[in-house]
Design a protein around this motif. Structure first.
Motif, PDB file in Angstrom:
ATOM      1  N   ASP A 206       0.806  -1.079   0.233  1.00  0.00           N
ATOM      2  CA  ASP A 206      -0.119  -0.087   0.062  1.00  0.00           C
ATOM      3  C   ASP A 206       0.751   1.210   0.079  1.00  0.00           C
ATOM      4  N   LEU A 207       1.844   1.213   0.743  1.00  0.00           N
ATOM      5  CA  LEU A 207       2.899   2.194   0.812  1.00  0.00           C
ATOM      6  C   LEU A 207       3.473   2.428  -0.534  1.00  0.00           C
ATOM      7  N   ILE A 208       4.102   1.434  -1.023  1.00  0.00           N
ATOM      8  CA  ILE A 208       4.590   1.865  -2.415  1.00  0.00           C
ATOM      9  C   ILE A 208       3.623   2.274  -3.413  1.00  0.00           C
ATOM     10  N   ASP A 209       2.576   1.866  -3.609  1.00  0.00           N
ATOM     11  CA  ASP A 209       1.424   2.395  -4.404  1.00  0.00           C
ATOM     12  C   ASP A 209       1.161   3.728  -4.014  1.00  0.00           C
ATOM     13  N   ARG A 210       1.102   4.453  -2.659  1.00  0.00           N
ATOM     14  CA  ARG A 210       0.748   5.628  -2.329  1.00  0.00           C
ATOM     15  C   ARG A 210       1.983   6.370  -2.837  1.00  0.00           C
ATOM     16  N   LEU A 211       3.430   6.222  -2.798  1.00  0.00           N
ATOM     17  CA  LEU A 211       4.468   6.737  -2.979  1.00  0.00           C
ATOM     18  C   LEU A 211       4.658   6.884  -4.845  1.00  0.00           C
ATOM     19  N   ARG A 212       4.153   5.644  -5.348  1.00  0.00           N
ATOM     20  CA  ARG A 212       3.906   6.001  -7.117  1.00  0.00           C
ATOM     21  C   ARG A 212       2.829   6.981  -7.398  1.00  0.00           C
ATOM     22  N   ARG A 213       1.773   7.148  -6.498  1.00  0.00           N
ATOM     23  CA  ARG A 213       0.550   8.316  -6.982  1.00  0.00           C
ATOM     24  C   ARG A 213       1.180   9.399  -6.610  1.00  0.00           C
ATOM     25  N   ASP A 214       1.591   9.675  -5.505  1.00  0.00           N
ATOM     26  CA  ASP A 214       2.045  10.795  -4.777  1.00  0.00           C
ATOM     27  C   ASP A 214       3.410  11.545  -5.532  1.00  0.00           C
ATOM     28  N   ARG A 215       4.350  10.757  -5.990  1.00  0.00           N
ATOM     29  CA  ARG A 215       5.408  11.127  -6.640  1.00  0.00           C
ATOM     30  C   ARG A 215       5.277  11.215  -8.216  1.00  0.00           C
ATOM     31  N   GLY A 216       4.288  10.364  -8.802  1.00  0.00           N
ATOM     32  CA  GLY A 216       4.123  10.235 -10.277  1.00  0.00           C
ATOM     33  C   GLY A 216       5.109   9.039 -10.589  1.00  0.00           C
ATOM     34  N   LEU A 217       5.791   8.301  -9.716  1.00  0.00           N
ATOM     35  CA  LEU A 217       6.645   7.459 -10.098  1.00  0.00           C
ATOM     36  C   LEU A 217       6.388   6.280 -11.164  1.00  0.00           C
ATOM     37  N   ALA A 218       7.064   5.842 -12.128  1.00  0.00           N
ATOM     38  CA  ALA A 218       6.923   4.575 -12.713  1.00  0.00           C
ATOM     39  C   ALA A 218       7.328   3.540 -11.817  1.00  0.00           C
ATOM     40  N   LEU A 219       6.673   2.552 -11.762  1.00  0.00           N
ATOM     41  CA  LEU A 219       7.015   1.163 -10.819  1.00  0.00           C
ATOM     42  C   LEU A 219       7.226  -0.144 -11.741  1.00  0.00           C
ATOM     43  N   ILE A 220       7.996  -0.679 -11.513  1.00  0.00           N
ATOM     44  CA  ILE A 220       8.433  -1.996 -12.026  1.00  0.00           C
ATOM     45  C   ILE A 220       8.310  -2.965 -10.878  1.00  0.00           C
ATOM     46  N   PHE A 221       7.206  -3.801 -10.670  1.00  0.00           N
ATOM     47  CA  PHE A 221       6.927  -4.777  -9.608  1.00  0.00           C
ATOM     48  C   PHE A 221       7.258  -5.935  -9.971  1.00  0.00           C
ATOM     49  N   ILE A 222       8.350  -6.573  -9.493  1.00  0.00           N
ATOM     50  CA  ILE A 222       8.848  -7.964  -9.640  1.00  0.00           C
ATOM     51  C   ILE A 222       8.138  -8.805  -8.569  1.00  0.00           C
ATOM     52  N   THR A 223       7.479  -9.785  -8.859  1.00  0.00           N
ATOM     53  CA  THR A 223       6.824 -10.542  -7.859  1.00  0.00           C
ATOM     54  C   THR A 223       6.239 -11.837  -7.878  1.00  0.00           C
TER      55      THR A 223
END
Length: 346
Positions: A206-223
């Motif tokens: 949830d935190l990573i997703d919020r940071l992505r939204r707040d910062r406009g980050l592009a995220l590569i989620f390896i899982t």
């Protein structure tokens, strides 16, 4: 639900464009392709999930984007960041990318954090390395702000703590603060919750997703966590033996998988309802991901394990074909003369 990617002016380069990426690693003195011809693009605010079994090349793919590869490995293909090709950079050039433009979060923060340095020192060091100037008081204040941004309880106390005194979730939050110190445009999260229990893992995601939204980050989620990938990613890449076998919108890939491998992966997920009502055993994919030294060439790498295998699978490597809402690298969707009796997907 993820944000849509930021729209790009016509003719402008993508934030990240990966084309025909290859990572070869030495096995028995011979370079073998562990990542084999992977291509994708990524825009600001977009979330891309990379999934597949252990050994399929996910981690090497993520590390190749910041040139953190094993000794003797060779990188090929093209990695373009805002139009600049990174593949030929010197170590000094990679130093201007790593952390400053592309951040990396490891799956085991306890191994990534320095055990003899305080969390505050490590964040301040990351700030200095990324070009942040200022007095020690200025850096300390910014380090505290980063800890607060990642929802660290009592940031002032955390600055003076050592990694071994923190819980697993707190260590991952501290490492997130370090990864964000250079204000990167892209965050590569490599199994960021692998060492955490389910409740703490959900909080970190949830935190990573919020940071992505707040910062406009592009995220590569390896899982390995297909359920989290389905809920949190906008697009998905399914890797098998170093190659992309299916790609498309995450909602389509995980709700209506097309490639036999993707279907088998999803079928192997535990379902509480099945266990309660039938005591059913988990479905399993027979065999294992082929060893690097013995990966088949000139045919479909998944064919030996595939329940839908038929004649063309052993004769050539399939190309991408439209399938469902995305693309699948499989002869079942065209690209080869159909057999007399076309097998059905399980």
């Amino acid at each position: 639900m993820t944000l849509a990617a930021v729209s790009r002016p016509a003719g402008a380069p993508a934030l990240l464009e990966v084309a025909d990426l290859r990572v070869e690693v030495p096995v028995g003195g011979i370079l073998r392709p562990a990542v084999d011809g992977v291509s994708f693009t990524l825009e600001p605010g977009e979330s891309l999930a990379v999934v597949g079994e252990s050994g399929c090349g996910k981690t090497l793919l993520g590390r190749s984007l910041v040139d953190l590869l094993p000794e003797g490995a060779r990188l090929g293909g093209s990695i373009r960041l805002r139009g600049e090709d990174l593949a030929g950079l010197t170590e000094r050039g990679w130093g201007r990318v790593r952390g400053r433009q592309i951040g990396l979060v490891f799956q085991e923060p306890a191994a990534a954090l320095d055990p003899v340095r305080t969390i505050g020192w490590q964040i301040e060091e990351a700030l200095s390395s990324s070009g942040r100037s200022g007095s020690s008081a200025v850096l300390r204040r910014r380090a505290r702000e980063l800890l607060a941004e990642v929802s660290f309880p009592d940031p002032d106390r955390a600055l003076a703590e050592y990694p071994h005194r923190l819980s697993g979730g707190q260590r991952q939050r501290a490492f997130l603060a370090i990864a964000l110190a250079g204000d990167p445009a892209i965050l590569v999260a490599d199994e960021p919750t692998a060492s955490l229990d389910s409740t703490v893992a959900a909080d970190v995601l949830d935190l990573i997703d919020r940071l992505r939204r707040d910062r406009g980050l592009a995220l590569i989620f390896i899982t390995h966590d297909l359920a989290s990938a389905a809920r949190r990613a906008g697009r998905a890449l399914v890797l098998y033996a170093g190659r992309v076998v299916e790609t498309g919108p995450a909602a389509a890939v995980f709700s209506d998988p097309q490639h036999p491998y993707t279907r088998a992966l999803l079928a192997s997920l535990p379902r509480l309802s099945d266990a309660i009502t039938r005591g059913a055993r988990l479905s399993a994919i027979p065999g294992t991901v082929p060893d690097l030294a013995f990966r088949p060439r000139g045919c479909c790498a998944f064919a030996p394990r595939c329940p839908a295998r038929f004649e063309p699978c052993d004769a050539a490597e399939p190309a991408f074909q439209p399938a469902g809402g995305g693309l699948a690298r499989c002869f079942l969707f065209g690209g080869a003369p159909p057999p007399v009796s076309r097998p059905e997907l399980p």
